[in-house]
Write an enzyme that holds these catalytic residues in place. Sequence first.
Site, PDB file in Angstrom:
ATOM      1  CB  CYS A  97      -0.898  -0.037   1.235  1.00  0.00           C
ATOM      2  SG  CYS A  97      -1.652   1.522   1.675  1.00  0.00           S
ATOM      3  CD  GLU A  98      -0.262   5.279  -3.955  1.00  0.00           C
ATOM      4  OE1 GLU A  98      -1.036   6.240  -4.072  1.00  0.00           O
ATOM      5  OE2 GLU A  98       0.408   4.838  -4.908  1.00  0.00           O
ATOM      6  CG  HIS A  99      -2.539   5.472   0.986  1.00  0.00           C
ATOM      7  ND1 HIS A  99      -3.687   4.847   0.551  1.00  0.00           N
ATOM      8  CD2 HIS A  99      -2.291   6.460   0.089  1.00  0.00           C
ATOM      9  CE1 HIS A  99      -4.123   5.428  -0.543  1.00  0.00           C
ATOM     10  NE2 HIS A  99      -3.300   6.414  -0.847  1.00  0.00           N
ATOM     11  CG  HIS A 100      -1.077   3.001   5.957  1.00  0.00           C
ATOM     12  ND1 HIS A 100      -2.246   2.868   5.242  1.00  0.00           N
ATOM     13  CD2 HIS A 100      -1.291   3.979   6.869  1.00  0.00           C
ATOM     14  CE1 HIS A 100      -3.151   3.719   5.710  1.00  0.00           C
ATOM     15  NE2 HIS A 100      -2.597   4.416   6.685  1.00  0.00           N
ATOM     16  CD  GLN A 138      -7.712  -4.709  -4.680  1.00  0.00           C
ATOM     17  OE1 GLN A 138      -7.448  -4.796  -3.472  1.00  0.00           O
ATOM     18  NE2 GLN A 138      -8.724  -5.364  -5.213  1.00  0.00           N
ATOM     19  CG  HIS A 166      -5.961  -3.772   1.050  1.00  0.00           C
ATOM     20  ND1 HIS A 166      -5.261  -2.843   0.309  1.00  0.00           N
ATOM     21  CD2 HIS A 166      -6.757  -4.429   0.172  1.00  0.00           C
ATOM     22  CE1 HIS A 166      -5.629  -2.931  -0.963  1.00  0.00           C
ATOM     23  NE2 HIS A 166      -6.537  -3.883  -1.064  1.00  0.00           N
ATOM     24  CB  CYS A 168      -3.310  -0.523   5.454  1.00  0.00           C
ATOM     25  SG  CYS A 168      -4.458  -0.645   4.080  1.00  0.00           S
TER      26      CYS A 168
END
Length: 207
Positions: A97-100, A138, A166, A168
Site C-alpha cells: 500500500c502506498e499510503h502505509h 489496488q 489489505h 493496512c
Amino acid sequence: MDAQMKSSEASRLERRDAPRPTREQAEEAVRTLIAWAGDDPEREGLLETPARVTKAFGEFFAGYSQDASEILKRTFRDVGGYDDIVLMRDIPFHSHCEHHMVPFVGKAHIAYLPHDGVVGLSKLARLVEVFGRRLQTQENMTAQIIDALNENLNPRGAAVMLEAEHMCMTMRGVRAHDVATITHRFTGVFAEDREERDRFYALIGRR
C-alpha cells in the site's frame, strides 16, 4: 490510458532517471526508523537489519525497473484459428500500500479476446508482478494491468479483476480481518457485451 494515468507514468519515468539514494543512505534511514520505533539499532539482533531491509526492498519493489511493454512485446499468431477468451485466474500477487507501506495480498484474474495474436501465458503472471512490485493502490494496479494489455496486445476486449486483503486494515486502524477488496475493469467487448462479462465471471467462479 487516461490523462491522469499518463501523467502518473510520466512522473514515474522522470523519477526513475533521477539519482537514487545510495545503499548506505537507505540503510541509515532504516536505522533511523528503528530508533524512532523505540529500539536500539546497535543491539546485536538489529545490527544486520538495515542491510536485510534494503535487500528485501529490492525484491519488494523490483517492478520499478521492469517494463510491461518488454514483457508483452512477443506475441504468437499461429494459434490454429483460436479467437475465443484467453483467461488466467487465481494469479497470486503481493504488493505494498502506498499510503502505509504495508502489504496487500491476493489474486488476479486476467482475460482477453485475441486480435493480433496471443502472448505466452507466463507473461500474464509476470505482468501482474511488474505492477504488484511497486508502491500501489489496488485500484491503480487494476487500471495499469488492463491498460498494458490494451496498449501492447490490441485485443478485442480485456477484463481484469483483483481480489486482495489489505494489511493496512488488518494490522492497524479498524483491524478488520478476512475482508476482501475487489476491483475490476472491462474494455472493448467485455465492456460492451453483458454476456461476455457474465462468461468472464463464470469462468473465474464468481457467478
